[in-house]
Design an enzyme around this catalytic site. Structure first.
Site, PDB file in Angstrom:
ATOM      1  N   LEU A 287      13.783   5.074  13.335  1.00  0.00           N
ATOM      2  CA  LEU A 287      14.349   6.060  14.239  1.00  0.00           C
ATOM      3  C   LEU A 287      14.471   5.396  15.607  1.00  0.00           C
ATOM      4  O   LEU A 287      13.611   4.604  15.993  1.00  0.00           O
ATOM      5  CB  LEU A 287      13.446   7.297  14.351  1.00  0.00           C
ATOM      6  CG  LEU A 287      13.259   8.150  13.087  1.00  0.00           C
ATOM      7  CD1 LEU A 287      12.313   9.306  13.379  1.00  0.00           C
ATOM      8  CD2 LEU A 287      14.595   8.676  12.581  1.00  0.00           C
ATOM      9  N   ASP A 288      15.535   5.721  16.335  1.00  0.00           N
ATOM     10  CA  ASP A 288      15.674   5.195  17.683  1.00  0.00           C
ATOM     11  C   ASP A 288      14.467   5.591  18.519  1.00  0.00           C
ATOM     12  O   ASP A 288      13.804   6.602  18.238  1.00  0.00           O
ATOM     13  CB  ASP A 288      16.939   5.752  18.346  1.00  0.00           C
ATOM     14  CG  ASP A 288      18.210   5.304  17.652  1.00  0.00           C
ATOM     15  OD1 ASP A 288      18.182   4.252  16.993  1.00  0.00           O
ATOM     16  OD2 ASP A 288      19.222   6.018  17.769  1.00  0.00           O
ATOM     17  N   LYS A 289      14.197   4.825  19.543  1.00  0.00           N
ATOM     18  CA  LYS A 289      13.052   5.101  20.417  1.00  0.00           C
ATOM     19  C   LYS A 289      13.019   6.565  20.851  1.00  0.00           C
ATOM     20  O   LYS A 289      11.971   7.220  20.814  1.00  0.00           O
ATOM     21  CB  LYS A 289      13.118   4.191  21.648  1.00  0.00           C
ATOM     22  CG  LYS A 289      12.079   4.517  22.712  1.00  0.00           C
ATOM     23  CD  LYS A 289      12.324   3.724  23.991  1.00  0.00           C
ATOM     24  CE  LYS A 289      11.375   4.161  25.099  1.00  0.00           C
ATOM     25  NZ  LYS A 289      11.655   3.463  26.384  1.00  0.00           N
TER      26      LYS A 289
ATOM     27  N   THR B  51      14.565   9.187  19.536  1.00  0.00           N
ATOM     28  CA  THR B  51      14.752  10.189  18.487  1.00  0.00           C
ATOM     29  C   THR B  51      13.384  10.512  17.914  1.00  0.00           C
ATOM     30  O   THR B  51      12.592   9.617  17.628  1.00  0.00           O
ATOM     31  CB  THR B  51      15.670   9.661  17.369  1.00  0.00           C
ATOM     32  OG1 THR B  51      16.973   9.406  17.916  1.00  0.00           O
ATOM     33  CG2 THR B  51      15.801  10.666  16.234  1.00  0.00           C
TER      34      THR B  51
ATOM     35  N   ARG C 115      24.629   9.702  16.291  1.00  0.00           N
ATOM     36  CA  ARG C 115      25.036   9.750  17.689  1.00  0.00           C
ATOM     37  C   ARG C 115      26.484   9.301  17.873  1.00  0.00           C
ATOM     38  O   ARG C 115      27.269   9.941  18.585  1.00  0.00           O
ATOM     39  CB  ARG C 115      24.092   8.886  18.530  1.00  0.00           C
ATOM     40  CG  ARG C 115      22.645   9.380  18.517  1.00  0.00           C
ATOM     41  CD  ARG C 115      21.680   8.310  19.027  1.00  0.00           C
ATOM     42  NE  ARG C 115      21.991   7.917  20.393  1.00  0.00           N
ATOM     43  CZ  ARG C 115      21.451   6.857  20.988  1.00  0.00           C
ATOM     44  NH1 ARG C 115      20.602   6.076  20.325  1.00  0.00           N
ATOM     45  NH2 ARG C 115      21.766   6.570  22.239  1.00  0.00           N
TER      46      ARG C 115
END
Length: 333
Positions: A142-144, A146, A254
């Site tokens: 997961l993105d930082k 998110t 996104r």
């Protein structure tokens, strides 16, 4: 599989002709193909009593393959006492609810303070060695900024099986991933699919962009459903969208939502041009949206087959407090 164990297997007729690393990975569930190749190159594999260091060497029916698995090395990143929200844990895997702001893996600029550092400290000796090193097996990220559910392997065997499920994207198995996003505006259709290949941006290597056919993009498919709409019917300002992934590309949700004109609230990379829309909101929604510190994206659903038992597991996570506050204020418009 014990540390320092010697494992022996005999090649059957059905396996004859396979690469040596592929045969070992198939014959020893606890070893991934990458790990098998590393053991071969490290002189830890013998065929008929003779050490072989060529991973692609074909095996022959009746050959006796001996694999020596050395003790697991300590993890290179150090464990750090970072609090974790553990949803489920057993000997093979751990499911956590990652908070926004936590980087998953050590990298340039984030050598410490990551999820991996936290898991090394939390799991301790139960990490039996991913690729021969006592570290957690990251099978998806997961993105930082998110938040939400992640599953992490604790053994090579679990890592191999979970990686296969994520590579298959749930097309032939029970893998499912659901996300909730607060976006600007609302798609015209209540539900639909975004099928647009993605690749690294040619203008900014830190960003991802939709690619034209034949331009080197990788297949990317996102299914969405509008769960809530915020604002007057004729002038919808924002909406809560439920997204399901059919593929798992970097920044996929996104970029896809921005591509159809509905970027995620708080997304400075892909929705900066929509920041002026906050002026359309009444208070307190205006202040909350304008100052939202991250992309309003949460991985709320995760389902997969247990990598060892085969049992289907299903986990859900409520919206985190910051997104609850935002959606609550938007609902009051």
């Amino acid at each position: 599989m014990d540390e320092g164990e010697r494992i022996e297997r005999t090649v059957g007729e059905e396996a004859a002709g396979q690469r040596l690393d592929a045969f070992i990975a198939a014959a020893v569930p606890d070893l991934s193909r990458t790990r098998a190749k590393a053991l071969i190159l490290g002189g830890m594999v013998a065929v008929g009593g003779r050490t072989i260091v060529e991973a692609k060497r074909p095996v022959n029916s009746g050959e006796r393959i001996a694999v020596t698995v050395p003790p697991t090395l300590p993890a290179e990143p150090e464990g750090e006492p970072i609090p974790l929200v553990v949803i489920y844990e057993d000997d093979d895997l751990i499911v956590i609810d990652k908070p926004a702001g936590l980087v998953v893996h050590p990298a340039a600029g984030h050598a410490t303070g990551t999820l991996v550092n936290a898991l090394i400290a939390h799991c301790g000796a139960s990490l039996s060695g991913i690729g021969g090193v006592g570290r957690p097996g990251i099978v998806h990220r997961l993105d930082k900024d998110t938040s939400g559910l992640m599953v992490v392997a604790k053994t090579d065997r679990a890592h191999k099986a979970l990686s296969a499920q994520f590579a298959d994207h749930g097309r032939t198995g029970p893998l499912e991933r659901g996300y909730k996003a607060v976006v600007w505006g609302a798609p015209n259709q209540a539900e639909g699919s975004i099928d647009a290949p993605l690749g690294r941006s040619t203008r900014n290597r830190e960003k991802i962009e939709v690619k034209k056919p034949g331009a080197g993009g990788r297949e990317a498919i996102t299914h969405y459903r509008v769960a809530e709409r915020y604002g007057p019917k004729k002038a919808l300002i924002a909406s809560l969208v439920d997204c399901r992934l059919e593929t798992g590309r970097t920044h996929q949700i996104r970029v896809h939502l921005a591509a159809i004109g509905h970027p995620v609230v708080g997304d400075r990379a892909y929705g900066a041009g929509f920041a002026t829309k906050t002026a359309l909101l009444p208070e307190p929604a205006r202040t909350l949206a304008a100052g939202f510190p991250r992309q309003a994206l949460h991985a709320w659903l995760l389902g997969f087959a247990h990598p060892v038992t085969g049992e289907e597991r299903h986990f859900e996570s409520d919206l985190p407090p910051d997104m609850k506050l935002l959606t609550g204020a938007l609902s009051a418009i």
